[in-house]
Design an enzyme around this catalytic site. Sequence first.
Site, short mmCIF file in Angstrom:
data_model
loop_
_atom_site.label_atom_id
_atom_site.label_comp_id
_atom_site.label_asym_id
_atom_site.label_seq_id
_atom_site.Cartn_x
_atom_site.Cartn_y
_atom_site.Cartn_z
N ILE A 84 -5.81 -8.56 3.29
CA ILE A 84 -6.51 -9.26 4.46
C ILE A 84 -7.95 -8.31 4.41
CG2 ILE A 84 -6.93 -9.52 6.77
CD1 ILE A 84 -4.43 -10.96 5.35
N CYS A 142 0.82 -1.13 -0.09
CA CYS A 142 0.05 -0.17 -0.13
C CYS A 142 0.88 1.23 0.09
CB CYS A 142 -0.93 -0.04 1.24
SG CYS A 142 -1.87 -1.33 1.28
#
Length: 435
Positions: free
Chosen positions: A54, A2
């Site tokens: 996730i 990210c």
Amino acid sequence: MCGLVVILRLGQRPLPGPEIMRRMLGSIAHRGPDDWGMTADEDVQLGAVRLAVIDPRGGRQPVRGCASARVSCVYNGELYDAAEHRRDLERDHALPDACDTTLLPHLYEEHGAAMVERMRGMFAFALWDGAARTLLLARDRLGIKPLFWARTGDYLVVASEVKAILVSGLVERAIDRDALDDVFSLSYPCPPRTMFRGVHELRPVHRMTAGPGGVGEPQRWWRAPFLPRGEHRPGRERDHEHALRDVLRDAVRTHLVSDVPLAARVSGGIDSSAIAALAGEATGAPPAAFSIAFDDPRFDESVHARAVARHLGSRLHSVLADARAAERLTELVWHTEMPQVVPGAIGGLLLAERERAEGVPVVLTGDGADELLGGYDVFRAARARRLFERPWMRPFQPSAFRLAGRATHQPRGLVDWMLDTARPSDQVAAAYGGV
């Protein structure tokens, strides 16, 4: 991976408009193709782009704390002990989703800046405490996840990549000539220096705080627990083998937590092969494997990668790197943000593209094993130096070094013989300063 960006107001000048944050996020969109978000108050702007690993439906960033929402966080990384933290926090905190990102503001509410000492994983994050008007920046123990910052007269600008800081237009674009000297000496800028004047890397295992009143100095929050010289106990070699296997098995198990497809990179070497094998052992099925091949037989190791894949029962995806790969050098420099003395990372760029094309956003690799276990030639040279520095060798050192220099250019030379006679434990010892 990210990416995150932050602009913190340091003086009286108001924050820039949201279009600056959008421009910064756009420059690192490759880090987070699945989602993006921003938040702001009168002193700070936080933004993030996300690669969903996730709980893909949850984990929206920036994330907030409990009902007061005084704590906001943007984050790049993964917590390997997320399940343990979740069990502890659920007693007093409402956790809206299963993503590990959600845990960070709640960990801060419980432990403050000391939260990083309880986190096991790879991470870089920026957390805003709205009540204390304080920004906390932190980076993991080994610096797996990057974080950079620059201070101007009015703002602190933070991002996962330098390019996001530069496109803000708030920081001057200028080369750091000392960093260029580092590149010619060391092959990379020596942290906290970067290739750009005024832009600093937050070093691994450091945290720093800032607020409208100023910017604090980065502080180290952990040290590797190496034993002092002379306190190591040799033990039995087989016991060390079992201990290493147990540590590797646990590390691989924790890295397998993913809600999206996961694979392994396999070169045919011991490190990546062991990780792929342990991943198959943990999941009960061999992972898909990716490897790189070269059209020059002097560098190609694909035969070994194929042998490992056959042994594990993995489906192997191979990428060929030929002379045309050099055309990607400019792109590689754009990603790494520094000159490439040895541009071996082009292979990683080609592999990442193939993995993404196959629908695999997460891969396990063997990176770091040579550094930890003394696998590079520089460690072999250290073993030879230890031999040359023995008392009975000192009178012969000049002649020995000249002979060794000539021998290294032969298919089978004196240095190879000397290194083969040393125990592998000497190689590891040399990597840790001869302890």
